[in-house]
Design a protein around this motif. Structure first.
Motif, PDB file in Angstrom:
ATOM      1  N   GLY B 103      69.456   3.198 -30.613  1.00 43.21           N
ATOM      2  CA  GLY B 103      68.605   3.890 -31.571  1.00 43.21           C
ATOM      3  C   GLY B 103      67.242   3.260 -31.806  1.00 43.21           C
ATOM      4  O   GLY B 103      66.466   3.747 -32.624  1.00 43.21           O
ATOM      5  N   VAL B 104      66.939   2.152 -31.084  1.00 35.21           N
ATOM      6  CA  VAL B 104      65.663   1.473 -31.305  1.00 35.21           C
ATOM      7  C   VAL B 104      64.499   2.366 -30.861  1.00 35.21           C
ATOM      8  O   VAL B 104      63.527   2.555 -31.589  1.00 35.21           O
ATOM      9  N   ASN B 105      64.639   2.951 -29.670  1.00 40.23           N
ATOM     10  CA  ASN B 105      63.567   3.814 -29.163  1.00 40.23           C
ATOM     11  C   ASN B 105      63.347   5.017 -30.073  1.00 40.23           C
ATOM     12  O   ASN B 105      62.211   5.341 -30.422  1.00 40.23           O
ATOM     13  N   SER B 106      64.441   5.670 -30.470  1.00 38.66           N
ATOM     14  CA  SER B 106      64.249   6.885 -31.257  1.00 38.66           C
ATOM     15  C   SER B 106      63.757   6.551 -32.663  1.00 38.66           C
ATOM     16  O   SER B 106      63.006   7.337 -33.253  1.00 38.66           O
ATOM     17  N   GLY B 107      64.161   5.374 -33.191  1.00 38.52           N
ATOM     18  CA  GLY B 107      63.634   4.946 -34.491  1.00 38.52           C
ATOM     19  C   GLY B 107      62.126   4.784 -34.414  1.00 38.52           C
ATOM     20  O   GLY B 107      61.366   5.263 -35.276  1.00 38.52           O
ATOM     21  N   ALA B 108      61.673   4.106 -33.345  1.00 33.36           N
ATOM     22  CA  ALA B 108      60.239   3.927 -33.135  1.00 33.36           C
ATOM     23  C   ALA B 108      59.577   5.286 -32.940  1.00 33.36           C
ATOM     24  O   ALA B 108      58.544   5.596 -33.543  1.00 33.36           O
ATOM     25  N   GLY B 109      60.218   6.124 -32.129  1.00 36.43           N
ATOM     26  CA  GLY B 109      59.660   7.440 -31.810  1.00 36.43           C
ATOM     27  C   GLY B 109      59.477   8.294 -33.050  1.00 36.43           C
ATOM     28  O   GLY B 109      58.459   8.968 -33.205  1.00 36.43           O
ATOM     29  N   LEU B 110      60.466   8.242 -33.943  1.00 36.67           N
ATOM     30  CA  LEU B 110      60.386   9.079 -35.141  1.00 36.67           C
ATOM     31  C   LEU B 110      59.173   8.697 -35.985  1.00 36.67           C
ATOM     32  O   LEU B 110      58.394   9.547 -36.409  1.00 36.67           O
ATOM     33  N   LEU B 111      59.010   7.379 -36.190  1.00 37.69           N
ATOM     34  CA  LEU B 111      57.862   6.971 -37.016  1.00 37.69           C
ATOM     35  C   LEU B 111      56.543   7.282 -36.319  1.00 37.69           C
ATOM     36  O   LEU B 111      55.559   7.620 -36.973  1.00 37.69           O
ATOM     37  N   VAL B 112      56.518   7.156 -34.981  1.00 36.25           N
ATOM     38  CA  VAL B 112      55.297   7.513 -34.235  1.00 36.25           C
ATOM     39  C   VAL B 112      54.998   8.999 -34.463  1.00 36.25           C
ATOM     40  O   VAL B 112      53.862   9.381 -34.795  1.00 36.25           O
ATOM     41  N   ALA B 113      56.018   9.841 -34.337  1.00 31.30           N
ATOM     42  CA  ALA B 113      55.806  11.281 -34.492  1.00 31.30           C
ATOM     43  C   ALA B 113      55.324  11.603 -35.902  1.00 31.30           C
ATOM     44  O   ALA B 113      54.371  12.362 -36.087  1.00 31.30           O
ATOM     45  N   VAL B 114      55.977  10.982 -36.894  1.00 30.65           N
ATOM     46  CA  VAL B 114      55.593  11.251 -38.285  1.00 30.65           C
ATOM     47  C   VAL B 114      54.153  10.814 -38.539  1.00 30.65           C
ATOM     48  O   VAL B 114      53.346  11.560 -39.104  1.00 30.65           O
ATOM     49  N   SER B 115      53.817   9.602 -38.078  1.00 30.05           N
ATOM     50  CA  SER B 115      52.460   9.129 -38.385  1.00 30.05           C
ATOM     51  C   SER B 115      51.403   9.904 -37.592  1.00 30.05           C
ATOM     52  O   SER B 115      50.297  10.107 -38.074  1.00 30.05           O
ATOM     53  N   CYS B 116      51.750  10.343 -36.365  1.00 28.33           N
ATOM     54  CA  CYS B 116      50.794  11.158 -35.621  1.00 28.33           C
ATOM     55  C   CYS B 116      50.573  12.492 -36.339  1.00 28.33           C
ATOM     56  O   CYS B 116      49.471  13.049 -36.327  1.00 28.33           O
ATOM     57  N   ALA B 117      51.654  13.006 -36.957  1.00 30.40           N
ATOM     58  CA  ALA B 117      51.522  14.276 -37.669  1.00 30.40           C
ATOM     59  C   ALA B 117      50.686  14.099 -38.936  1.00 30.40           C
ATOM     60  O   ALA B 117      49.849  14.942 -39.266  1.00 30.40           O
ATOM     61  N   LEU B 118      50.911  12.983 -39.634  1.00 34.36           N
ATOM     62  CA  LEU B 118      50.223  12.784 -40.923  1.00 34.36           C
ATOM     63  C   LEU B 118      48.829  12.192 -40.764  1.00 34.36           C
ATOM     64  O   LEU B 118      47.902  12.557 -41.477  1.00 34.36           O
ATOM     65  N   PHE B 119      48.695  11.224 -39.855  1.00 33.10           N
ATOM     66  CA  PHE B 119      47.392  10.540 -39.677  1.00 33.10           C
ATOM     67  C   PHE B 119      46.995  10.598 -38.202  1.00 33.10           C
ATOM     68  O   PHE B 119      47.122   9.597 -37.482  1.00 33.10           O
ATOM     69  N   PRO B 120      46.475  11.722 -37.750  1.00 30.96           N
ATOM     70  CA  PRO B 120      46.214  11.880 -36.307  1.00 30.96           C
ATOM     71  C   PRO B 120      45.204  10.873 -35.761  1.00 30.96           C
ATOM     72  O   PRO B 120      45.169  10.629 -34.556  1.00 30.96           O
ATOM     73  N   ASN B 121      44.395  10.259 -36.623  1.00 32.55           N
ATOM     74  CA  ASN B 121      43.352   9.370 -36.100  1.00 32.55           C
ATOM     75  C   ASN B 121      43.710   7.887 -36.125  1.00 32.55           C
ATOM     76  O   ASN B 121      42.918   7.053 -35.708  1.00 32.55           O
ATOM     77  N   ALA B 122      44.873   7.552 -36.644  1.00 37.50           N
ATOM     78  CA  ALA B 122      45.214   6.129 -36.813  1.00 37.50           C
ATOM     79  C   ALA B 122      45.831   5.552 -35.538  1.00 37.50           C
ATOM     80  O   ALA B 122      46.962   5.079 -35.536  1.00 37.50           O
ATOM     81  N   VAL B 123      45.049   5.561 -34.440  1.00 36.44           N
ATOM     82  CA  VAL B 123      45.600   5.142 -33.141  1.00 36.44           C
ATOM     83  C   VAL B 123      46.020   3.675 -33.127  1.00 36.44           C
ATOM     84  O   VAL B 123      47.096   3.331 -32.634  1.00 36.44           O
ATOM     85  N   THR B 124      45.186   2.806 -33.711  1.00 41.35           N
ATOM     86  CA  THR B 124      45.498   1.372 -33.620  1.00 41.35           C
ATOM     87  C   THR B 124      46.702   0.990 -34.481  1.00 41.35           C
ATOM     88  O   THR B 124      47.334  -0.034 -34.247  1.00 41.35           O
ATOM     89  N   LEU B 125      46.988   1.822 -35.479  1.00 36.85           N
ATOM     90  CA  LEU B 125      48.138   1.493 -36.340  1.00 36.85           C
ATOM     91  C   LEU B 125      49.472   1.888 -35.711  1.00 36.85           C
ATOM     92  O   LEU B 125      50.522   1.377 -36.097  1.00 36.85           O
ATOM     93  N   ILE B 126      49.401   2.795 -34.736  1.00 35.36           N
ATOM     94  CA  ILE B 126      50.638   3.353 -34.174  1.00 35.36           C
ATOM     95  C   ILE B 126      51.625   2.277 -33.684  1.00 35.36           C
ATOM     96  O   ILE B 126      52.809   2.340 -34.022  1.00 35.36           O
ATOM     97  N   PRO B 127      51.171   1.253 -32.926  1.00 30.88           N
ATOM     98  CA  PRO B 127      52.159   0.276 -32.452  1.00 30.88           C
ATOM     99  C   PRO B 127      52.893  -0.414 -33.599  1.00 30.88           C
ATOM    100  O   PRO B 127      54.096  -0.658 -33.503  1.00 30.88           O
ATOM    101  N   PHE B 128      52.188  -0.698 -34.668  1.00 33.25           N
ATOM    102  CA  PHE B 128      52.825  -1.407 -35.782  1.00 33.25           C
ATOM    103  C   PHE B 128      53.846  -0.499 -36.476  1.00 33.25           C
ATOM    104  O   PHE B 128      54.953  -0.924 -36.821  1.00 33.25           O
ATOM    105  N   ILE B 129      53.437   0.767 -36.649  1.00 30.53           N
ATOM    106  CA  ILE B 129      54.352   1.723 -37.267  1.00 30.53           C
ATOM    107  C   ILE B 129      55.584   1.900 -36.388  1.00 30.53           C
ATOM    108  O   ILE B 129      56.718   1.940 -36.855  1.00 30.53           O
ATOM    109  N   SER B 130      55.336   1.940 -35.088  1.00 32.43           N
ATOM    110  CA  SER B 130      56.416   2.099 -34.126  1.00 32.43           C
ATOM    111  C   SER B 130      57.420   0.946 -34.223  1.00 32.43           C
ATOM    112  O   SER B 130      58.640   1.144 -34.183  1.00 32.43           O
ATOM    113  N   ILE B 131      56.879  -0.268 -34.374  1.00 31.83           N
ATOM    114  CA  ILE B 131      57.754  -1.443 -34.489  1.00 31.83           C
ATOM    115  C   ILE B 131      58.603  -1.351 -35.748  1.00 31.83           C
ATOM    116  O   ILE B 131      59.785  -1.696 -35.744  1.00 31.83           O
TER     117      ILE B 131
END
Lengths: 256, 341
Positions: B103-131
């Motif tokens: 579930g590590v990948n999908s956990g990361a994936g879910l937060l990536v999807a949510v943050s991309c939906a909410l904050f489409p411009n926060a590219v540099t934050l994505i890796p941290f959110i993913s972690i």
């Protein structure tokens, strides 16, 4: 030296051991005997600091074990569990891990550690197994490797939980002979054993446990004479004098 | 299950030579990844692009804007996922554990999807959110497994359940905000097309630091492999170390997912292959996993680009199609080896 003072121990709210006083003397082989579930393994694990006591204390060189850092405990007492995972590493590498408590971060073994590991393997007469992978070895060969690891750990006390279980008789005798040799080196060797006969003929001292309490300690002679093992284990122990001293064997008690 | 780490090899190979060979393979594949594609380029053109002499040429544009980020992405994601898998399998003493299964990948994936939906411009934050998502998943699975008995199979079942929930979450996000993952090609099976350096760079730093920390803890990991009881009797604070190593594994997998999507298989397969070839000793195994993961993903990405050129397959599909049968062959070979032993 490890000492148990009025030790109570167990798991969660289930006490297993009560008020045990016992000293692990250097240069002696002490065998813990008793029926299944009487707390032998719990005693050993608590003495090794792997299980916290629920009352009383374990003293390591006079200092409560709870105030000793784990690394220091590991430098003073080696513990060989009854069963363990068998990773695909060489026997020499396994023995080398005995030196782990002496390393500091980033924990790389030195040439001196390697030499010690080799020596330890030779000492248990398993030098030829050095490059073999652990899963390829027989149970008896593996037990020798674990003993070499305990030797490389260079501790004053060696605690072994059922080291002879699942071994053929030849390897059982070899392991016990090695335990004796460790004691001759001045180490306190403590064994949990199920084989009463092996314990009686090898150990210097026996501790008999039942129902979570220490029933009696003494030399094999004293323990045999007292009949405590007959009562606790519900067997009739007999012995025969041989050229090599007393040999013991259990029998079912005669029905009246 | 006891001897799942058993090696089918009899002789211990020369580890440093093997690692050098893998290193060379990585270099060659990286070079091939830069050269081959819809427009084939020569090594001279690539060198020219790097040295800046022909910055405005079409070749330079292709190298610097498309091929380089993609190649770096392959190397990084492959290495990170494979090392993450090696650590997770070792720490949990479980052959079935890997970032995508527990579930590590999908956990990361879910937060990536949510943050991309909410904050489409926060590219540099994505890796941290993913972690954060990856770590959340790994600790949730660990907690569930320990609560319910901590057996190996419970852990995998808990992982599958958590993975299923998170994957449904990703689907839900994409259903409500269809453009959320537009920046990703084939997020759900993993893809590396259209990568840019801005997306790879933050993940690179995270992967570098986490990788160095994991390598520096290889001695501890070795002792942890002996079982919790033995590890503790050797003075190792086993519980804290398990958590630290799992957090690092989550960081590696999370950073990889942040730009490559939900790549499966690498984290499961590469550690198994390398363990069989090299044995379970952690330092060589981690290095070999990193190099092996990087090679495998780069190779599969090359195939994904070239097999049906000018059409491209998502790399996740190639990975499963090429890797799966190879893995099965390896399992069968080991079984044969054992029955003759």
């Amino acid at each position: 030296m490890l000492e148990l003072r009025a030790l109570c121990a167990g798991y969660h709210d289930r006490p297993v051991l009560r008020d045990v006083d016992l000293v692990f003397r250097p240069g002696k082989v002490l065998a813990l005997l008793g029926p299944n579930g009487c707390g032998k393994s719990t005693l050993l694990r608590t003495a090794a600091g792997l299980l916290s006591s629920q009352g009383g204390t374990v003293l390591l060189d006079g200092v409560p074990l709870t105030s000793c850092p784990p690394r220091l405990i590991a430098q003073k007492a080696a513990y060989l569990p009854q069963s363990r995972t068998v990773p695909a590493i060489t026997a020499e590498r396994m023995v080398l891990h005995g030196r782990f408590p002496y390393l500091s971060y980033p924990r790389r073994y030195s040439a001196a550690d390697r030499a010690l590991a080799r020596q330890a393997l030779e000492w248990v007469d398993a030098g030829d197994l050095a490059d073999r992978l652990l899963p390829e070895l027989s149970g008896g060969q593996r037990q020798k490797v674990y003993l070499a690891m305990a030797l490389a750990q260079d501790t004053e006390t060696v605690l072994m939980d059922e080291p002879t279980t699942y071994l053929d008789v030849r390897h059982q005798l070899e392991v016990m002979a090695l335990a004796r040799r460790l004691a001759v080196q001045g180490k306190a060797v403590v064994l949990v054993l199920h084989d009463l006969c092996l314990a009686l003929q090898t150990a210097d001292e026996l501790a008999v446990l039942a129902k979570g309490r220490l029933q009696q300690t003494g030399t094999p002679e004293e323990i045999f004479e007292s009949g405590i093992l007959d009562r606790v284990m519900d067997v009739e122990l007999r012995r025969l004098m041989t050229d090599n001293g007393w040999r013991y064997y259990p029998d079912l008690p005669e029905k009246e | 299950m006891k001897n799942w780490r058993i090696s089918s090899i009899r002789k211990q190979p020369n580890k440093s030579r093997f690692l050098c060979g893998l290193g060379l393979l990585v270099v060659l594949l990286a070079l091939a990844s830069l050269c081959f594609g819809a427009v084939p380029l020569t090594p001279e053109e690539i060198l020219g692009a790097f040295l800046g002499g022909t910055r405005d040429s079409a070749a330079s544009q292709i190298v610097l804007l498309a091929r380089l980020p993609r190649t770096c992405g392959c190397l990084l994601a492959g290495a990170a996922l494979a090392v993450s898998g090696t650590v997770i399998q070792g720490v949990l003493d479980n052959p079935l554990a890997s970032p995508n299964i527990i579930g590590v990948n999908s956990g990361a994936g879910l937060l990536v999807a949510v943050s991309c939906a909410l904050f489409p411009n926060a590219v540099t934050l994505i890796p941290f959110i993913s972690i954060l998502g990856a770590a959340g998943a790994v600790f949730l699975v660990l907690f569930l497994a320990e609560r319910t008995g901590a057996s190996r199979i419970t852990l995998v079942l808990a992982g599958i359940a958590v993975s299923g929930i998170f994957s449904a979450g990703i689907d839900a996000v994409v259903t409500f905000v269809p453009e959320a993952l537009n920046g990703y090609s084939d997020f759900r099976i993993g893809g590396l097309a259209n990568l840019s350096m801005t997306r790879v760079a933050p993940a690179f730093w995270i992967i570098l630091v986490a990788m160095l920390l994991v390598l520096s803890l290889s001695g501890e990991l070795d002792v942890l492999l002996l079982g919790t009881e033995t590890a503790r009797s050797l003075g190792l604070p086993a519980k804290q170390l398990r958590l630290t190593l799992l957090a690092l594994a989550a960081a590696l997998a999370g950073a990889a997912v942040s730009f490559a999507g939900l790549l499966g298989f690498v984290g499961l397969m590469v550690p198994h292959i390398m363990r069989r070839l090299l044995g379970a000793e952690s330092l060589p195994l981690l290095l070999a996993s990193a190099l092996g993961g990087a090679s495998l993903l780069t190779l599969c990405d090359l195939l994904a680009r070239l097999l049906f050129a000018p059409y491209e397959l998502p790399v996740g599909i190639v990975l499963a199609l090429a890797g799966g049968p190879f893995f099965i062959w390896l399992l069968l070979r080991q079984r044969g080896g054992r029955s003759h032993a």
